[in-house]
Design an enzyme around this catalytic site. Structure first.
Site, short mmCIF file in Angstrom:
data_model
loop_
_atom_site.label_atom_id
_atom_site.label_comp_id
_atom_site.label_asym_id
_atom_site.label_seq_id
_atom_site.Cartn_x
_atom_site.Cartn_y
_atom_site.Cartn_z
N GLU A 119 0.86 -1.15 -0.12
CA GLU A 119 0.08 -0.11 0.07
C GLU A 119 0.82 1.28 -0.01
O GLU A 119 0.43 1.96 -0.76
CB GLU A 119 -0.93 0.04 1.24
CG GLU A 119 -2.25 -0.84 1.07
CD GLU A 119 -2.96 -0.44 -0.31
OE1 GLU A 119 -3.32 0.74 -0.40
OE2 GLU A 119 -2.97 -1.22 -1.21
N HIS A 122 2.22 1.97 -3.43
CA HIS A 122 1.32 2.74 -4.16
C HIS A 122 1.34 4.38 -4.05
O HIS A 122 1.52 4.87 -4.99
CB HIS A 122 -0.29 2.27 -3.92
CG HIS A 122 -0.46 0.80 -4.62
ND1 HIS A 122 -0.40 0.80 -5.98
CD2 HIS A 122 -1.23 -0.21 -4.30
CE1 HIS A 122 -0.98 -0.39 -6.52
NE2 HIS A 122 -1.40 -1.05 -5.22
ZN LIG Z 1 -2.18 -2.73 -5.01
#
Ligand SMILES: [Zn+2]
Length: 258
Positions: A119, A122
């Site tokens: 995460e 990202h």
């Molecule tokens: Zn992802």
């Protein structure tokens, strides 16, 4: 004429923008505005979903998230949401949300670190900026932050989807396969640098897809699995193990317990 110059300027700007893995990216949004959008989305989610009061769950998630975010720097806000759907997200502006339901899929600290590392990757690779840039023109910038203040509106729903927070908060817009692969690779290095065991990453993804509750976890709706994910990760694990070894030698040896 003026517009044309602006456009040419943007193209020049875009040409210089590459992701941490060297991929060309279209980036039209100022990062400060993306941060504002992340903050607004997080506020909306907090208004809709109760925060978990369970102390051991909070301690566990904070412990893993702190170890991961130490590697990228900055002050991150981490919230555990009381929600049975297995999901987690990270937003521009350094916000992380983890649902209690995910803790049933991520069996130990290394597997939770896999999700949080993915995460945070990202965010690090600015995938939300890329997604918003592909969908909206730059002039709408400030309007977009305002649209998130009313997440039930059409634009608000689309933006929540682009930020990758999951179907329950907006339109379902899965990350692209390129973005997923990038987050996998960066996330793997990130968890290893924090001292977590990168071999657990493949086990986490297997847990995700063989979830025995009947339906696949919410997380997979925005972070689709692809056939080469496990083999791609497996190929990178030897170099990640070296990173973990170095981290341990430097005293980074997390011991977070669920
Ligand atoms: Zn992802």
């Amino acid at each position: 004429m003026h517009r044309l110059l602006l456009f040419a300027g943007l193209l020049t700007l875009c040409a210089c923008t590459t992701s941490p893995t060297g991929r060309n990216q279209l980036m039209l949004m100022p990062d400060s505005q993306m941060d504002q959008m992340g903050l607004q989305a997080f506020t909306s989610i907090k208004g809709k979903t109760p925060v978990a009061t369970d102390r051991s769950a909070n301690r566990f998630v904070q412990c893993v998230a702190t170890a991961i975010t130490r590697e990228v720097g900055g002050n991150w806000e981490v919230v555990v949401f009381k929600d049975d759907s297995a999901n987690a997200f990270a937003l521009p502006g350094r916000k992380i949300g983890v649902n209690t339901g995910l803790l049933k899929v991520a069996a130990n600290q290394h597997q939770l670190a896999t999700v949080i590392g993915h995460e945070v990757a990202h965010v690090q690779a600015r995938h939300s900026n890329e997604r918003v840039s592909q969908k909206f023109a730059i002039e709408q910038g400030l309007g977009l932050v305002n649209a998130l203040a009313s997440p039930a509106s059409g634009t608000g729903q689309t933006l929540m989807g682009l930020l990758g927070v999951g179907a329950q908060y907006g339109v379902l817009l899965p990350y692209s396969r390129l973005q997923e692969s990038e987050a996998d690779m960066l996330g793997l290095d990130l968890m290893a640098k924090a001292g977590f065991d990168p071999r657990e990453s493949t086990r986490l993804w297997i847990n995700m897809s063989s979830n025995n509750q009947g339906q696949p976890p919410e997380f997979l709706s925005t972070h689709p699995s692809h056939s080469t994910r496990i083999s791609d990760l497996t190929r990178r694990i030897p170099s990640a193990l070296q990173l973990q070894q170095q981290a341990k030698q430097q005293g980074r040896n997390p011991n977070c317990r669920p």
